[in-house]
Design an enzyme around this catalytic site. Structure first.
Site, short mmCIF file in Angstrom:
data_model
loop_
_atom_site.label_atom_id
_atom_site.label_comp_id
_atom_site.label_asym_id
_atom_site.label_seq_id
_atom_site.Cartn_x
_atom_site.Cartn_y
_atom_site.Cartn_z
N GLN A 1 25.89 60.00 47.47
CA GLN A 1 25.84 61.27 47.24
C GLN A 1 27.03 61.90 48.27
OE1 GLN A 1 23.13 62.94 45.86
NE2 GLN A 1 24.16 64.89 46.47
N PHE A 2 28.30 61.96 47.63
CA PHE A 2 29.36 62.37 48.39
C PHE A 2 29.32 63.85 48.80
CE2 PHE A 2 30.59 64.15 44.42
CZ PHE A 2 31.04 65.20 44.52
N THR A 3 28.44 64.52 48.35
CA THR A 3 28.02 66.02 48.65
C THR A 3 27.62 66.13 50.21
OG1 THR A 3 26.23 66.21 47.58
CG2 THR A 3 28.30 66.90 46.48
#
Length: 170
Positions: A98-100
């Protein structure tokens, strides 16, 4: 996320970079990850973990988080007290990249993900985290697919949601 701070050592200042691998752990009664129309992973009781990786993260972050997750006592014992780790309840885990989680929202209203690691850094660390977590848990860990458009479904049990990062060990 990288944090910069100044240290005073004698009369001189030195800048030091702190790296942070970040996770969100959700205790679930069930969870699944679907890509396209195909279910990639699904579990019953356990954890759904969202993992954010920073450019400067490394294996020491992977090791610490994997040990901490498996030892986390957030499942009910016989007295309905959160006192049991995931292994005691034979729970399962799904890890989703989950890069966010690395969003910066300091300026304006559109988040920036410049803190998130590039694929050549994040993919090996994501895979290492999943492998290390599997070793600690004693069974395979479910995954999403790195970079894919995933539909993540879960039933949060409690709800219990815990955020951890490797340099803010609260």
């Amino acid at each position: 996320m990288r944090r910069r701070y100044s240290l005073r050592t004698g009369n001189r200042r030195t800048n030091k970079t702190i790296r942070t691998m970040r996770i969100v752990i959700q205790r679930v009664s069930r969870a699944s990850v679907t890509i396209g129309q195909q279910v990639k992973s699904s579990i019953g009781k356990g954890f759904l973990i969202l993992l954010g990786i920073c450019e400067d993260d490394g294996m020491e972050d992977v090791e610490w988080l994997a040990r901490k997750v498996v030892a986390l006592r957030v499942f009910d014992d016989e007295n309905d007290v959160m006192n049991r780790p995931i292994q005691d309840v034979n729970g399962d885990i799904i890890v989703v990249s989950q890069f966010t989680l690395m969003a910066s929202y300091k300026k304006g209203n559109r988040p920036s993900w410049l803190r998130a690691a590039r694929h050549e850094v994040s993919v090996p660390l994501y895979e290492a985290f999943c492998a290390r977590l599997s070793e600690e848990l004693g069974k395979p860990v479910g995954t999403g697919e790195f970079g894919a458009d995933m539909k993540v479904e879960l039933v949060n049990d409690g709800p219990v949601t815990i955020c951890m990062d490797t340099k803010n060990k609260e």
